[in-house]
Design a protein around this motif. Structure first.
Motif, short mmCIF file in Angstrom:
data_model
loop_
_atom_site.label_atom_id
_atom_site.label_comp_id
_atom_site.label_asym_id
_atom_site.label_seq_id
_atom_site.Cartn_x
_atom_site.Cartn_y
_atom_site.Cartn_z
N ASP A 27 -7.22 6.17 32.81
CA ASP A 27 -7.84 6.30 34.26
C ASP A 27 -8.41 7.79 34.64
O ASP A 27 -7.42 8.69 34.43
N CYS A 78 -2.87 5.86 30.43
CA CYS A 78 -4.03 4.71 30.56
C CYS A 78 -5.59 4.93 30.60
O CYS A 78 -6.18 4.21 30.51
N CYS A 127 -5.62 2.43 39.01
CA CYS A 127 -4.85 1.42 39.56
C CYS A 127 -4.68 1.45 41.34
O CYS A 127 -4.86 2.31 41.83
FE1 FES Z 1 -4.10 4.06 35.42
FE2 FES Z 1 -2.06 3.86 37.33
S1 FES Z 1 -2.65 2.39 35.47
S2 FES Z 1 -3.80 5.35 37.01
#
Ligand code: FES
Length: 160
Positions: free
Chosen positions: A44, A42, A67
């Motif tokens: 992140d 993702c 998230c």
């Molecule tokens: Fe990115 Fe969970 S969707 S860390």
């Protein structure tokens, strides 16, 4: 299907940690270890800061974007490992990694993080749950990356 009372409790614990994460921000004073790690699925990123004193984690903090599961997991991880020795903390990372693969036989040391065992049923979220723990392992390892790779699970590989 309605959530069981236990599922509701677990969900509330996760929500509490994600909405008001513990040890969020920066450690105070001189920094010893800082790791930035991303979840490749993702993008992140977590930034983890760790201070050690007498072979123990004396301070720890995290920052970054993620998230609810990754934020809650980071919050739970920082609670669980603060004050632990390097070896104890690394053992906890391995226990957490096994738990999210479905082996929940030795999760008592993980504190609130034990509620994330349910992630094993949702392989796509395993990388969310393990992001902070992998960052910690990397911060505690002298030679870093090779050992962190051991934490990748078959389920994770399967869903890349
Ligand atoms: Fe990115 Fe969970 S969707 S860390």
């Amino acid at each position: 299907m309605a959530l069981s009372k236990l599922d509701q409790l677990y969900r509330q614990v996760i929500l509490d940690h994600s909405s008001r994460p513990h040890h969020h921000g920066k450690v105070s004073g001189d920094l010893q270890h800082e790791i930035e790690l991303n979840n490749p699925t993702c993008g992140d990123v977590i930034s983890l800061q760790v201070k050690l004193a007498d072979d123990k984690i004396s301070d720890i903090a995290f920052d970054g974007s993620g998230c609810s599961i990754s934020t809650a997991s980071a919050s739970m991880m920082t609670d669980a490992v603060l004050g632990k020795t390097i070896e104890e903390a690394k053992e906890m990372v391995l226990t957490f990694s096994k738990m999210v693969q479905g082996d929940d036989t030795a999760t008592a040391s993980l504190g609130d993080a034990a509620v994330l065992g349910g992630v094993a049923k949702f392989p796509a979220r395993i990388k969310c749950a393990t992001l902070a723990w992998k960052a910690l392992y990397q911060a505690l390892e002298q030679d870093g990356v090779a050992s962190v790779n051991q934490l990748h699970t078959e389920k994770e590989e399967h869903h890349d």
